[in-house]
Write a protein that holds these residues in place. Structure first.
Motif, PDB file in Angstrom:
ATOM      1  N   GLU A  81       0.829  -1.007   0.061  1.00 60.20           N
ATOM      2  CA  GLU A  81       0.102   0.119   0.037  1.00 60.20           C
ATOM      3  C   GLU A  81       0.919   1.086  -0.009  1.00 60.20           C
ATOM      4  O   GLU A  81       1.879   1.250   0.719  1.00 60.20           O
ATOM      5  CB  GLU A  81      -0.837   0.047   1.289  1.00 60.20           C
ATOM      6  N   LYS A  84      -2.820   3.755   1.995  1.00 60.45           N
ATOM      7  CA  LYS A  84      -4.011   2.750   2.328  1.00 60.45           C
ATOM      8  C   LYS A  84      -5.099   3.860   2.777  1.00 60.45           C
ATOM      9  O   LYS A  84      -6.255   3.316   2.488  1.00 60.45           O
ATOM     10  CB  LYS A  84      -3.676   1.831   3.371  1.00 60.45           C
ATOM     11  N   ARG A  85      -4.935   4.565   3.402  1.00 58.27           N
ATOM     12  CA  ARG A  85      -6.189   5.581   4.059  1.00 58.27           C
ATOM     13  C   ARG A  85      -6.912   6.295   2.939  1.00 58.27           C
ATOM     14  O   ARG A  85      -8.057   6.142   2.862  1.00 58.27           O
ATOM     15  CB  ARG A  85      -5.582   6.604   5.037  1.00 58.27           C
ATOM     16  N   PRO A  88      -6.822   3.280  -1.216  1.00 60.20           N
ATOM     17  CA  PRO A  88      -6.396   1.697  -0.892  1.00 60.20           C
ATOM     18  C   PRO A  88      -6.260   1.067  -2.246  1.00 60.20           C
ATOM     19  O   PRO A  88      -6.849   1.486  -3.154  1.00 60.20           O
ATOM     20  CB  PRO A  88      -7.465   1.327   0.011  1.00 60.20           C
ATOM     21  N   ARG A  91      -8.022  -5.271  -4.348  1.00 57.04           N
ATOM     22  CA  ARG A  91      -7.580  -6.684  -4.071  1.00 57.04           C
ATOM     23  C   ARG A  91      -7.963  -7.818  -4.936  1.00 57.04           C
ATOM     24  O   ARG A  91      -9.001  -7.784  -5.482  1.00 57.04           O
ATOM     25  CB  ARG A  91      -8.386  -6.903  -2.629  1.00 57.04           C
TER      26      ARG A  91
END
Length: 202
Positions: A81, A84-85, A88, A91
Motif C-alpha cells: 500500500e 492505504k487511507r 487503498p 484486492r
C-alpha cells in the motif's frame, strides 16, 4: 507525482542487487514458483514491491523490470500500500477471471502511481507453469515522466492464488530488446505442489 515517485522508489528498492546466474533454477517471490533464466539478471534483494513479490532487472528498474508475484492470496493487493487511507489498492479475489485480473492490474497501477495514462492492449489465453492462464499486454506513462512504457504479463490462478510475471520497459529500444528474455523466463516457469495439491512455499 508523489505516488509515482513512491512506486518507482518502491520498485527500485534499496538498490541492493544480487546477481542471478543464467541456466540455474531459482525459486522466486517466496513461493513454489521456480524459473530458469537464459541470461544473468540482477535480483533486487532490498525492498520488495509487494508481500509476495520480487523484482529483477538487466540494466536498472526504470529501463527493464521483471517482477514476480508468487501466489497472491484472496483479499491481497499486488503491491505494498502506498496510501492505504486515502487511496487503498484493489484486492485480488480467487474467483477472478483473466479479464478481472487485467482490470485489477490496471486499477492497481492507476491507484499506486496516480497515472491516468494506462491502456490495456491485449488479453489472450496462455499457459504458465503448465497451467491454463493468460497473457496481457499494456502501455502506460507515469505522471511527470514523458517516457512511454510497454508491459507484458503472463499469469495463472492456481489453487486460488494468483501467479503473475510482469515485464516492463520503455517503449523505445528496451522493451523489444529484452522481451525474448522475459518470455524465456515465463516459458520455463514451474510450480511445486505439496501432498494436498497446494502450492508449496519454498
Amino acid at each position: 507525482m508523489r505516488r509515482a515517485l513512491a512506486l518507482a522508489l518502491m520498485l527500485a528498492g534499496c538498490s541492493d542487487y544480487v546477481l542471478v546466474p543464467a541456466g540455474r533454477p531459482i525459486a522466486v517471490a517466496r513461493s513454489g514458483l521456480t524459473v530458469t533464466p537464459d541470461r544473468a539478471w540482477n535480483r533486487n534483494a532490498g525492498l520488495r514491491p509487494g508481500k509476495r513479490a520480487e523484482s529483477w532487472t538487466l540494466d536498472g528498474p526504470l529501463l527493464n523490470d521483471l517482477t514476480f508475484y508468487g501466489g497472491i492470496e484472496d483479499g491481497e493487493p499486488l503491491f505494498r500500500e502506498v496510501d492505504k487511507r486515502e487511496a487503498p489498492l484493489p484486492r485480488f479475489a480467487a474467483t477472478m477471471l483473466a479479464s478481472d485480473i487485467a482490470e485489477l492490474v490496471e486499477r492497481s497501477y492507476r491507484v499506486a502511481t496516480g497515472t491516468t495514462l494506462f491502456e490495456m492492449n491485449a488479453l489472450a489465453p496462455a499457459r504458465l507453469a503448465g497451467r491454463e492462464g493468460f497473457v496481457m499486454r499494456y502501455r502506460y506513462t507515469l505522471p511527470g515522466d514523458e517516457v512511454r512504457r510497454r508491459g507484458e504479463a503472463r499469469g495463472a490462478v492456481v489453487a486460488g492464488r494468483l501467479y503473475l510475471l510482469t515485464y516492463e520497459a520503455p517503449a523505445i529500444l528496451y522493451f523489444e530488446r529484452d522481451l525474448a528474455a522475459f518470455r524465456a523466463v515465463a516459458d520455463g516457469a514451474r510450480l511445486t505442489l505439496d501432498r494436498t495439491n497446494s502450492v508449496r512455499p519454498e
